[in-house]
Design a protein around this motif. Structure first.
Motif, PDB file in Angstrom:
ATOM      1  N   ASP A 161      37.584  30.900  49.644  1.00  0.00           N
ATOM      2  CA  ASP A 161      36.453  31.817  49.568  1.00  0.00           C
ATOM      3  C   ASP A 161      36.516  32.709  48.327  1.00  0.00           C
ATOM      4  OD1 ASP A 161      35.449  30.804  51.909  1.00  0.00           O
ATOM      5  OD2 ASP A 161      36.286  32.386  53.175  1.00  0.00           O
ATOM      6  N   ASN A 162      37.679  32.791  47.680  1.00  0.00           N
ATOM      7  CA  ASN A 162      37.848  33.642  46.496  1.00  0.00           C
ATOM      8  C   ASN A 162      37.820  32.860  45.188  1.00  0.00           C
ATOM      9  OD1 ASN A 162      38.200  35.970  48.115  1.00  0.00           O
ATOM     10  ND2 ASN A 162      40.370  35.479  48.384  1.00  0.00           N
ATOM     11  N   SER A 164      35.644  30.013  42.709  1.00  0.00           N
ATOM     12  CA  SER A 164      34.321  29.434  42.452  1.00  0.00           C
ATOM     13  C   SER A 164      34.287  27.973  42.891  1.00  0.00           C
ATOM     14  CB  SER A 164      33.977  29.534  40.972  1.00  0.00           C
ATOM     15  OG  SER A 164      33.915  30.879  40.549  1.00  0.00           O
ATOM     16  N   ASP A 197      36.244  34.265  42.077  1.00  0.00           N
ATOM     17  CA  ASP A 197      34.979  34.652  42.708  1.00  0.00           C
ATOM     18  C   ASP A 197      35.270  35.709  43.766  1.00  0.00           C
ATOM     19  OD1 ASP A 197      32.389  34.820  43.558  1.00  0.00           O
ATOM     20  OD2 ASP A 197      32.401  32.937  44.676  1.00  0.00           O
ATOM     21  N   VAL A 198      35.538  36.931  43.287  1.00  0.00           N
ATOM     22  CA  VAL A 198      35.892  38.046  44.162  1.00  0.00           C
ATOM     23  C   VAL A 198      34.965  39.216  43.857  1.00  0.00           C
ATOM     24  CG1 VAL A 198      37.693  39.673  44.856  1.00  0.00           C
ATOM     25  CG2 VAL A 198      38.301  37.320  44.268  1.00  0.00           C
ATOM     26  N   ASP A 199      34.307  39.735  44.870  1.00  0.00           N
ATOM     27  CA  ASP A 199      33.409  40.879  44.687  1.00  0.00           C
ATOM     28  C   ASP A 199      34.196  42.112  44.239  1.00  0.00           C
ATOM     29  OD1 ASP A 199      31.280  39.350  45.507  1.00  0.00           O
ATOM     30  OD2 ASP A 199      31.410  39.991  47.610  1.00  0.00           O
ATOM     31  N   GLY A 200      33.588  42.851  43.311  1.00  0.00           N
ATOM     32  CA  GLY A 200      34.193  44.113  42.886  1.00  0.00           C
ATOM     33  C   GLY A 200      35.183  43.996  41.747  1.00  0.00           C
ATOM     34  N   THR A 201      35.332  42.812  41.139  1.00  0.00           N
ATOM     35  CA  THR A 201      36.244  42.671  40.013  1.00  0.00           C
ATOM     36  C   THR A 201      35.537  41.980  38.852  1.00  0.00           C
ATOM     37  OG1 THR A 201      38.356  41.752  39.248  1.00  0.00           O
ATOM     38  CG2 THR A 201      37.132  40.469  40.863  1.00  0.00           C
ATOM     39  N   ASP A 202      35.886  42.414  37.641  1.00  0.00           N
ATOM     40  CA  ASP A 202      35.347  41.800  36.428  1.00  0.00           C
ATOM     41  C   ASP A 202      36.356  40.846  35.792  1.00  0.00           C
ATOM     42  OD1 ASP A 202      32.934  43.187  36.591  1.00  0.00           O
ATOM     43  OD2 ASP A 202      33.774  44.949  35.584  1.00  0.00           O
TER      44      ASP A 202
END
Length: 218
Positions: A161-162, A164, A197-202
């Motif tokens: 899930d993390n 792409s 693909d983790v929300d909140g990280t660039d």
């Protein structure tokens, strides 16, 4: 899997409509030396493998296309160890972490035969993520001063899930094919997509894979 079949069907349909002088196909397999680049620290080469098939379509004696469908085990690893001695007692810590990324890769390469049997190749690749797992092994030992103890643990986690689900890249390589169909290849895959693909990280991670292959064309 539906995406893989659709992409493969489009590639085969497109290649079947070119004015080909010669078409050959066969299996191929080999070793991967994979890592991750970008915003990631201490990512070392991880040994994996790839296996699948290839079809070569020649337009003339020099130029052609090669399309492949490969299962490829990629990722990266990080190893750490330390040893300290105090009062006749030695403390040792060892840890190894691996990120195992499995892809169904579909490269389409332009090939140019420089001399008889020797070719250069380059072209795009799309990869469909099949699985993504993180694993670790940790060992701690104490020796000397009346101590002889070892503690170890290991674990594995599904992190699909993390990661792409689709990866795009470019391949550059060299090849050599014998008259009997046996062939050898060396290739580098430069990942263009962000693997993470983790929300909140660039942060951005990119695949980087060296492939050494052997195959046979019928």
């Amino acid at each position: 899997m539906k995406k893989v079949l659709l992409i493969a069907a489009v590639a085969v349909f497109g290649l079947s409509n070119v004015n080909a002088q010669e078409v050959s196909f066969g299996p191929k397999a080999g070793v991967n030396f994979a890592t991750l680049t970008g915003d990631i620290e201490d990512a070392d080469l991880k040994v994996g493998f790839h296996i699948g098939g290839a079809v070569e379509i020649m337009f003339n004696e020099k130029m052609g296309l090669q399309a492949e469908l490969l299962y490829s085990l990629q990722g990266a690893k990080d190893s750490y160890s330390s040893t300290q001695t105090s009062g006749g007692v030695t403390y040792t810590d060892k840890e190894e972490a691996k990120l195992n990324l499995s892809y169904i890769n579909i490269p389409v390469l332009f090939k140019y035969y420089v001399t008889n049997g020797f070719s250069v190749e380059a072209g795009p690749q799309v990869g469909i993520l099949a699985s993504a797992k993180s694993e670790y092994e940790y060992t701690e030992s104490i020796e000397g001063g009346g101590f002889d103890e070892t503690y170890s643990e290991s674990g594995e986690e599904d992190i699909k899930d993390n990661i792409s689900s689709v990866d795009f890249g470019l391949n550059f390589g060299l090849g050599y094919k014998l008259d009997n169909g046996l062939n050898f290849g060396a290739r580098y895959n430069l990942g263009l997509s962000n693997v993470l693909d983790v929300d909140g990280t660039d942060d951005k991670w990119h695949n980087g894979v060296i492939q050494l292959s052997v195959g046979f064309m019928f």
